[in-house]
Design a protein around this motif. Structure first.
Motif, PDB file in Angstrom:
ATOM      1  N   LEU A  25       0.823  -1.205   0.000  1.00  0.00           N
ATOM      2  CA  LEU A  25       0.000   0.000   0.000  1.00  0.00           C
ATOM      3  C   LEU A  25       0.857   1.256   0.000  1.00  0.00           C
ATOM      4  N   PHE A  26       1.818   1.342   0.901  1.00  0.00           N
ATOM      5  CA  PHE A  26       2.580   2.578   1.039  1.00  0.00           C
ATOM      6  C   PHE A  26       3.549   2.782  -0.119  1.00  0.00           C
ATOM      7  N   ARG A  27       3.974   1.692  -0.756  1.00  0.00           N
ATOM      8  CA  ARG A  27       4.754   1.858  -1.988  1.00  0.00           C
ATOM      9  C   ARG A  27       3.907   2.538  -3.058  1.00  0.00           C
ATOM     10  N   TRP A  28       2.656   2.099  -3.176  1.00  0.00           N
ATOM     11  CA  TRP A  28       1.756   2.730  -4.145  1.00  0.00           C
ATOM     12  C   TRP A  28       1.510   4.189  -3.796  1.00  0.00           C
ATOM     13  N   LEU A  29       1.294   4.487  -2.532  1.00  0.00           N
ATOM     14  CA  LEU A  29       1.066   5.865  -2.120  1.00  0.00           C
ATOM     15  C   LEU A  29       2.266   6.746  -2.471  1.00  0.00           C
ATOM     16  N   ILE A  30       3.467   6.224  -2.283  1.00  0.00           N
ATOM     17  CA  ILE A  30       4.672   6.991  -2.617  1.00  0.00           C
ATOM     18  C   ILE A  30       4.800   7.176  -4.122  1.00  0.00           C
ATOM     19  N   GLN A  31       4.472   6.125  -4.873  1.00  0.00           N
ATOM     20  CA  GLN A  31       4.673   6.175  -6.323  1.00  0.00           C
ATOM     21  C   GLN A  31       3.591   6.972  -7.053  1.00  0.00           C
ATOM     22  N   ARG A  32       2.645   7.543  -6.329  1.00  0.00           N
ATOM     23  CA  ARG A  32       1.614   8.350  -6.974  1.00  0.00           C
ATOM     24  C   ARG A  32       2.182   9.618  -7.606  1.00  0.00           C
ATOM     25  N   MET A  37       8.404  10.145  -4.549  1.00  0.00           N
ATOM     26  CA  MET A  37       9.479   9.185  -4.765  1.00  0.00           C
ATOM     27  C   MET A  37      10.836   9.802  -4.430  1.00  0.00           C
ATOM     28  N   VAL A  38      11.034  11.066  -4.807  1.00  0.00           N
ATOM     29  CA  VAL A  38      12.280  11.754  -4.467  1.00  0.00           C
ATOM     30  C   VAL A  38      12.421  11.870  -2.952  1.00  0.00           C
ATOM     31  N   LEU A  39      11.336  12.231  -2.282  1.00  0.00           N
ATOM     32  CA  LEU A  39      11.361  12.361  -0.827  1.00  0.00           C
ATOM     33  C   LEU A  39      11.701  11.020  -0.171  1.00  0.00           C
ATOM     34  N   ALA A  40      11.100   9.943  -0.667  1.00  0.00           N
ATOM     35  CA  ALA A  40      11.381   8.616  -0.104  1.00  0.00           C
ATOM     36  C   ALA A  40      12.847   8.243  -0.292  1.00  0.00           C
ATOM     37  N   LEU A  41      13.411   8.589  -1.454  1.00  0.00           N
ATOM     38  CA  LEU A  41      14.824   8.314  -1.689  1.00  0.00           C
ATOM     39  C   LEU A  41      15.711   9.116  -0.745  1.00  0.00           C
ATOM     40  N   LEU A  42      15.319  10.344  -0.465  1.00  0.00           N
ATOM     41  CA  LEU A  42      16.116  11.192   0.412  1.00  0.00           C
ATOM     42  C   LEU A  42      16.133  10.686   1.854  1.00  0.00           C
ATOM     43  N   ILE A  43      15.011  10.144   2.308  1.00  0.00           N
ATOM     44  CA  ILE A  43      14.959   9.682   3.694  1.00  0.00           C
ATOM     45  C   ILE A  43      15.393   8.223   3.846  1.00  0.00           C
ATOM     46  N   ALA A  44      15.552   7.510   2.719  1.00  0.00           N
ATOM     47  CA  ALA A  44      15.870   6.079   2.774  1.00  0.00           C
ATOM     48  C   ALA A  44      17.156   5.765   3.541  1.00  0.00           C
ATOM     49  N   PRO A  45      18.243   6.540   3.375  1.00  0.00           N
ATOM     50  CA  PRO A  45      19.459   6.193   4.135  1.00  0.00           C
ATOM     51  C   PRO A  45      19.259   6.222   5.643  1.00  0.00           C
ATOM     52  N   LEU A  46      18.340   7.049   6.118  1.00  0.00           N
ATOM     53  CA  LEU A  46      18.080   7.115   7.557  1.00  0.00           C
ATOM     54  C   LEU A  46      17.065   6.067   7.995  1.00  0.00           C
ATOM     55  N   TRP A  66       4.897   8.396   6.252  1.00  0.00           N
ATOM     56  CA  TRP A  66       4.782   9.857   6.187  1.00  0.00           C
ATOM     57  C   TRP A  66       5.005  10.354   4.761  1.00  0.00           C
ATOM     58  N   ALA A  67       6.024   9.817   4.074  1.00  0.00           N
ATOM     59  CA  ALA A  67       6.304  10.250   2.701  1.00  0.00           C
ATOM     60  C   ALA A  67       5.136   9.955   1.774  1.00  0.00           C
ATOM     61  N   GLY A  68       4.449   8.864   2.017  1.00  0.00           N
ATOM     62  CA  GLY A  68       3.331   8.492   1.150  1.00  0.00           C
ATOM     63  C   GLY A  68       2.025   9.174   1.474  1.00  0.00           C
ATOM     64  N   THR A  69       1.956   9.832   2.638  1.00  0.00           N
ATOM     65  CA  THR A  69       0.661  10.370   3.073  1.00  0.00           C
ATOM     66  C   THR A  69       0.670  11.883   3.288  1.00  0.00           C
ATOM     67  N   ILE A  70       1.734  12.562   2.902  1.00  0.00           N
ATOM     68  CA  ILE A  70       1.727  14.017   3.036  1.00  0.00           C
ATOM     69  C   ILE A  70       0.510  14.574   2.278  1.00  0.00           C
ATOM     70  N   ASP A  79      -8.183   5.986   4.916  1.00  0.00           N
ATOM     71  CA  ASP A  79      -9.118   4.906   4.588  1.00  0.00           C
ATOM     72  C   ASP A  79      -9.637   5.040   3.157  1.00  0.00           C
ATOM     73  N   ALA A  80      -9.899   6.265   2.726  1.00  0.00           N
ATOM     74  CA  ALA A  80     -10.380   6.485   1.360  1.00  0.00           C
ATOM     75  C   ALA A  80      -9.320   6.082   0.341  1.00  0.00           C
ATOM     76  N   GLU A  81      -8.054   6.407   0.625  1.00  0.00           N
ATOM     77  CA  GLU A  81      -6.967   6.017  -0.278  1.00  0.00           C
ATOM     78  C   GLU A  81      -6.771   4.503  -0.275  1.00  0.00           C
ATOM     79  N   ILE A  82      -6.950   3.887   0.880  1.00  0.00           N
ATOM     80  CA  ILE A  82      -6.850   2.427   0.952  1.00  0.00           C
ATOM     81  C   ILE A  82      -7.914   1.780   0.071  1.00  0.00           C
ATOM     82  N   ASP A  83      -9.146   2.250   0.179  1.00  0.00           N
ATOM     83  CA  ASP A  83     -10.223   1.673  -0.629  1.00  0.00           C
ATOM     84  C   ASP A  83      -9.947   1.863  -2.119  1.00  0.00           C
ATOM     85  N   ARG A  84      -9.396   3.011  -2.466  1.00  0.00           N
ATOM     86  CA  ARG A  84      -9.038   3.269  -3.866  1.00  0.00           C
ATOM     87  C   ARG A  84      -7.927   2.327  -4.325  1.00  0.00           C
ATOM     88  N   TYR A  85      -6.919   2.169  -3.493  1.00  0.00           N
ATOM     89  CA  TYR A  85      -5.809   1.257  -3.819  1.00  0.00           C
ATOM     90  C   TYR A  85      -6.316  -0.166  -4.040  1.00  0.00           C
TER      91      TYR A  85
END
Length: 233
Positions: A25-32, A37-46, A66-70, A79-85
């Motif tokens: 789910l959260f991969r999809w939210l990030i890839q929207r 995706m840039v934000l997720a890459l920036l925080i990935a090392p931490l 957090w990166a996927g739900t800003i 919940d609405a995004e989950i149902d859509r996913y």
């Protein structure tokens, strides 16, 4: 449901569902969007290394959530995004529901047992996925979320000892008759059960389960390729 009926608790990921539903789910939210995706890459090392270790896993996962739900501010927004996913990805999600696991769940319900799913994922995600197989009415206890830094974050992670706490708070106060889980993070649940059943564990965890759980505890594989356990026809 009879309050005195045997209480049966199922984990969700790698127990009823082949994979980590929350990660999907959260991969999809990030890839929207590209900037997520840039934000997720920036925080990935931490945050990335934290996900690999049980004591820091909750914090690591929360960074990517957090990166996927800003832009989302309320649990019902998520919940609405989950149902859509789930609606968009039914063709990929439905085959991940494990037929053997669903048969076991169905048989417990037919027997009149009090069945509940306890998951580290958002409860709406498990409910929406179980709706594919007409089990959406099964009670689900899962991670609670709320606003955090312009997005959504876990306020209570349904994980390890907290899973037991949240089950009790949800009204499931009877002794656990049977618990099904793949994960060492569910040891408090498995140890609390009169009959623990390990399903689809990682191969490297089998020896640990045999050491800490009662002798004769079943260690089964319900159809998760790449996972250990005795195959069930």
């Amino acid at each position: 449901m009879d309050e005195g009926a045997p209480l049966v608790v199922f984990d969700f990921d790698h127990t009823l569902y082949d994979g980590d539903s929350g990660s999907h789910l959260f991969r999809w939210l990030i890839q929207r969007s590209w900037w997520r995706m840039v934000l997720a890459l920036l925080i990935a090392p931490l945050f990335g290394p934290m996900v690999a270790f049980l004591p820091t896993r909750r914090v690591g996962i929360s960074g990517f959530v957090w990166a996927g739900t800003i832009g989302l501010h309320r649990p019902r927004d998520l919940d609405a995004e989950i149902d859509r996913y789930v609606a968009l990805h039914g063709g990929q999600i439905r085959p991940r529901l494990l037929p053997i696991a669903l048969d076991v769940l169905h048989r417990h319900r037919e027997a009149g047992d009090r069945v509940v799913v306890a998951t580290g994922a958002p409860p709406e995600l498990a409910r929406a996925i179980l709706a594919f197989v007409a089990h959406q009415d099964v009670p689900v206890v899962g991670t609670q979320v709320g606003p955090r830094l312009g997005g959504i974050g876990a306020t209570r992670h349904c994980h390890y000892e907290m899973k037991m706490t949240m089950l009790r708070e949800a009204g499931f106060t009877a002794p656990v008759a049977i618990a099904y889980s793949d994960s060492s993070a569910d040891l408090p649940l498995l140890l609390a059960a009169r009959k623990p059943v390990v399903v689809n564990p990682k191969a490297g965890r089998v020896a640990m389960f045999r050491k800490v759980l009662p002798a004769g505890t079943p260690i089964l594989n319900w159809g998760c390729a790449g996972r250990a356990g005795e195959p069930v026809a």
